[in-house]
Scaffold this motif. Structure first.
Motif, PDB file in Angstrom:
ATOM      1  N   LYS A 152       0.667  -1.336  -0.144  1.00 41.04           N
ATOM      2  CA  LYS A 152       0.091   0.065   0.006  1.00 41.04           C
ATOM      3  C   LYS A 152       0.825   1.181   0.012  1.00 41.04           C
ATOM      4  O   LYS A 152       0.620   2.371  -0.824  1.00 41.04           O
ATOM      5  N   ASN A 153       1.914   1.126   0.661  1.00 37.38           N
ATOM      6  CA  ASN A 153       2.911   2.172   0.792  1.00 37.38           C
ATOM      7  C   ASN A 153       4.290   1.880   0.305  1.00 37.38           C
ATOM      8  O   ASN A 153       5.069   1.262   1.224  1.00 37.38           O
ATOM      9  N   THR A 154       4.621   2.047  -0.891  1.00 38.40           N
ATOM     10  CA  THR A 154       5.799   1.455  -1.570  1.00 38.40           C
ATOM     11  C   THR A 154       7.021   2.087  -0.979  1.00 38.40           C
ATOM     12  O   THR A 154       8.206   1.425  -1.380  1.00 38.40           O
ATOM     13  N   ASN A 155       6.912   3.250  -0.107  1.00 39.43           N
ATOM     14  CA  ASN A 155       8.295   3.814   0.357  1.00 39.43           C
ATOM     15  C   ASN A 155       8.492   3.322   2.006  1.00 39.43           C
ATOM     16  O   ASN A 155       9.565   3.665   2.290  1.00 39.43           O
ATOM     17  N   LYS A 156       7.543   2.448   2.383  1.00 40.39           N
ATOM     18  CA  LYS A 156       7.513   2.125   3.921  1.00 40.39           C
ATOM     19  C   LYS A 156       8.297   0.709   3.755  1.00 40.39           C
ATOM     20  O   LYS A 156       7.749  -0.139   3.435  1.00 40.39           O
TER      21      LYS A 156
END
Length: 858
Positions: free
Chosen positions: A201-205
């Motif tokens: 969902k949050n590709t940077n996390k």
């Protein structure tokens, strides 16, 4: 004579990692050079830059602008890829096993031995101290093997041979808390790869971590949010503490014996509280095996967008797995040799594999299960090469029994013939450009069809013979081959009986003329017009004979020119050694004015035939991984057991590359009789100049080196005067005097002005202006037309110029064909290429129109 290095063909991939930039640019090390392959255009180029030894590791900046290379001697080059220049250099003290740019391109992480060094990435400006060491991490207990950056560049994941992986915070904590790493434990073998996994969902996390070990296991780690600093057995983790053993060291190497369970919070850029990843409680989620025992896992890569892992094993098998459920997508075998490189492209649809043992690189599209690229150099040394009559193709034959045909412009091999059962020793293109002849030690001469890619005729002798030379007449009706063992020969032959003999093929069986020499004759070559013969002898001399009168015309003493370089087994310096001081291959230029000579040396010599002077000397390599490059022995590398480079340290973890060939199947022409423990000896086995005269190729230990005339502007006026200036050209064009402008530009010999004047001529005025061009400027004008045909769209205009030049100067061209031959060959090459392109386009359009017409009828 302005020949520059252009490309390297036929050299195998010898190991090291590969990278893909801009999704389609494959960058791979080839010996001590770097090769860049455009996977869309099917073109490959080799950068004209050399490291001191074979390149071990490479890394590319995120935008592909900069390239970092590290060789076996720990020497690093920082390269501007677009301009093909070295911006900065630095030496590392330890062996570099991994190197990687940060995602923002500001930092470079280098794994040098047990240390991880963080360097600030240099820029375009050339500084004295370009590399700035930001931080040194000295927490690992053994050699570091893998590095991965988080997308926000705040964390670094490090795997090593101490059976653990560590998670570091790159930034120093401002509140004084020591920056201790988190340890991922439980591995039973070396960590080959470690990667950050991200939330879908949050590709940077960062949500998980994968560690892959050499014993074919992958560990999946996740954090639960508990910050007690210890694992709980009930949580499925490992009961060992997060910071086991003696007090840890921080990034600066300082000791700390304080509490390890204290967790601090910090504020991120949005002002929100955020926990440090290396302070979180990480737990082992699952451990999966690849089930390839007893093979070892040798290469791996992870694609964060697809959440997929690709792995390669020592038995030649590779696998593609969907994470985190560990679902096998593909499990295939490339070969039986170890896979030394496996990497995703940016999108993740292509997989690149490297096999150093076979010298092979291939790119595989895993969804369609098809090859995008499958290139393999010659496994052993290249023995011979030849250009096609139009200079567009280059054929090579080697000790691996294969014949390869390359497209010179793209650097790609488009067909490989492997029917020979022994080393290929000679090649010859027929005049029609569609037939190739090859001779081999297996006792056959084979003819290859370059349309259907098949062997359509095979010639043998009544008794078994090993062929080492080959020649054919222009009509292709007579083919002549010389043998190794019985010295049977035809036409012109050189022999160890200290003679060169001319043979009459049709009138009789004996020699009609004998040219005596005082030493063994090693090679012989005709001038293109057949009126002169050149041969080299064992004493390092080149003799030129008049084939009509049978007289010795010139002699060149070349022993001092080719001398240079000593072997590791030599007991004397290069200056005092007699080995290799002779030429074993010769090649005339297209006009016969100069000759190239090479042999068992690191040099290729270019001589002017009429004046017998050395024009240029090319050093084919500076690679210290080869033997015979250095002139002096380094006393620091001498031990009681002999030279340090010849001592086998039996390092089982070292990458296995292509078998080093020190003596080929034509071993009689190699210097020295002592084994060299796998260090290949630098030498040139064959030289050929393209019929156009614009390039030449050399079959060397490094592969096939292609040198071409630099296309950049070089001011070389032919007839300069006070009135001959660029301003005078512009003035003549303004006054509508294209004839005068063209003559002045030809006298200036400035390429841009010549082309401008050509296009200023009206099509109706071409016949008059073509007839007024003096003969001494004809060659330069033809060269300009050849260059224009390669790039400009005005095909009919240029062909009209060529037609009128032939009409106006036909007699002069015939009488002086030898001088104009290189320029005419270049023009023929350009016209032939355009004709082929237009023929293919017209055929495609014709089939398309037929299809559309048939569809409309239905």
């Amino acid at each position: 004579m302005n020949y520059r290095f252009q490309n390297l063909l036929g050299a195998p991939y010898r190991g090291g990692n590969v990278v893909i930039t801009q999704n389609t640019q494959l960058i791979s090390p080839v010996g001590n050079r770097v090769s860049i392959t455009d996977l869309i255009k099917s073109q490959t180029i080799t950068l004209p830059l050399q490291s001191s030894s074979n390149i071990r590791r490479i890394a590319a900046s995120p935008d592909g602008t900069f390239l970092l290379t590290v060789d076996e001697n720990h020497r690093c080059h920082f390269i501007n890829t677009a301009r093909r220049v070295i911006l900065h250099r630095i030496n590392f003290k330890n062996t570099v096993n991994a190197v990687k740019f940060s995602p923002d391109g500001k930092f470079i992480a280098v794994a040098a031995g047990k240390l991880v060094q963080l360097w600030r990435s240099p820029g375009f400006k050339k500084d004295f101290f370009a590399f700035e060491l930001v931080r040194t991490i000295a927490d690992c207990e053994d050699t570091v093997t893998a590095i991965d950056w988080s997308l926000d560049c705040k964390y670094l994941l490090v795997g090593s041979k101490d059976l653990s992986a560590r998670l570091f915070c790159v930034e120093k904590l401002k509140d004084g808390i020591l920056n201790k790493p988190f340890l991922f434990l439980g591995h039973r073998d070396n960590v080959v790869g470690c990667f950050f996994g991200y939330d879908k969902k949050n590709t940077n996390k960062v949500s998980k971590v994968y560690t892959i070990t050499r014993d074919c296991y992958i560990f999946s780690w996740g954090y639960s949010g508990n910050n007690d600093g210890n694992f709980d057995e009930n949580d499925g983790g490992i009961s060992e503490p997060a910071f086991p053993g003696t007090p840890e060291r921080d990034g600066e190497g300082n000791m700390d014996s304080g509490s390890v369970g204290t967790v601090k919070k910090r504020k991120d850029f949005d002002g929100k509280d955020e926990g440090y990843l290396h302070k979180e409680k990480w737990e082992l989620l699952r451990k999966d095996g690849f089930m390839q025992s007893p093979a070892k896992l040798t290469a791996c890569d992870y694609h964060r967008g697809l959440d997929m892992v690709v792995v390669g094993f020592s038995n030649g098998v590779f696998g593609l797995y969907q994470m985190p459920d560990f679902v096998c997508m593909h499990l295939l075998s490339i070969s039986r040799e170890k896979i030394t490189a496996a990497v995703f492209n940016e999108i993740g649809n292509w997989l690149t594999f490297g096999c150093a043992k076979l010298g092979q690189l291939l790119v595989w599209e895993w969804r369609s299960e098809s090859y995008v690229l499958k290139q393999q150099g010659h496994y052993f040394d290249v023995n011979c090469l030849t250009y096609s009559p139009d200079s567009q193709l280059l054929a090579t034959g080697a000790d691996d029994n294969k014949v390869k045909v390359w497209t010179v412009s793209s650097g790609f091999c488009f067909v490989t013939f492997s029917e020979h059962t022994n080393a290929v020793t000679a090649l010859h293109f027929m005049a029609n450009n569609h037939c190739l002849l090859s001779a081999s030690l297996d006792g056959t001469v084979r003819a290859w069809d370059l349309f259907r890619y098949r062997n359509f005729r095979t010639f043998t002798t009544p008794s078994s013979r090993q062929f080492v030379s080959l020649a054919a007449d222009q009509s292709g009706e007579v083919i002549c081959a010389g043998t190794l063992d019985s010295f049977e020969a035809v036409l012109a032959s050189s022999s160890w009986d200290k003679t060169v003999r001319l043979w009459d093929v049709f009138e009789g069986k004996g020699a009609v003329e004998t040219f005596p020499h005082t030493h063994d004759v090693l090679t012989v070559v005709y001038r293109p017009d057949g009126r002169q013969l050149a041969c080299s002898t064992l004493d390092g001399q080149i003799h030129f004979w008049d084939t009509i009168d049978g007289l010795l015309m010139y002699t060149i003493e070349g022993r001092r020119d080719i001398a240079g370089g000593r072997l590791m087994t030599d007991r004397r310096s290069a200056a005092n050694s007699t080995a290799g001081k002779c030429f074993t291959t010769l090649c005339y230029s297209a006009d016969g004015s100069y000759i190239l000579a090479g042999g068992s040396s690191k040099f290729i010599c270019m001589y002017d035939v009429a004046d017998q002077v050395l024009l240029r000397r090319f050093q084919i390599t500076h690679n210290l991984s080869l033997d015979g490059v250095l002139d002096f022995l380094n006393s620091k590398k001498m031990t009681d057991a002999g030279p340090l480079d010849l001592i086998d340290d039996d390092d089982s973890d070292a990458e296995e590359g292509v078998d080093k060939q020190t003596r080929g199947k034509l071993g009689y022409d190699l210097p020295g009789s002592m084994p060299n423990r796998g260090r290949p000896i630098i030498r040139t086995k064959c030289l050929r100049i393209a019929p156009t005269g614009r390039s030449f190729a050399a079959a060397t230990t490094e592969g096939v080196l292609v040198y071409s005339i630099d296309e950049s502007f070089i001011f070389d006026p032919t007839d300069l005067d006070m009135d001959v200036t660029p301003e005078a050209v512009e003035e003549a064009l303004d006054e509508d005097q294209p004839n005068r402008a063209l003559i002045i530009s030809l006298r200036l010999n400035e390429d841009s002005l010549i082309k401008k004047c050509i296009f200023s001529v009206s099509p109706l005025d071409i016949p008059a202006i073509a007839s007024s061009v003096p003969y001494r400027y004809l060659q330069r004008l033809i060269e300009a037309f050849s260059d224009l045909l390669e790039s400009c769209p005005h095909l009919e205009f240029i062909l009209r110029w060529c037609q009128e030049l032939c009409k106006a100067h036909g007699n002069s061209i015939q009488q002086n064909s030898r001088n104009l031959l290189p320029a005419l060959k270049s023009l023929q090459k350009a016209i032939t290429r355009i004709h082929q392109d237009l023929a293919d386009t017209c055929s495609s359009n014709e089939y398309m129109l037929r299809y559309l017409c048939s569809s409309n009828n239905k």
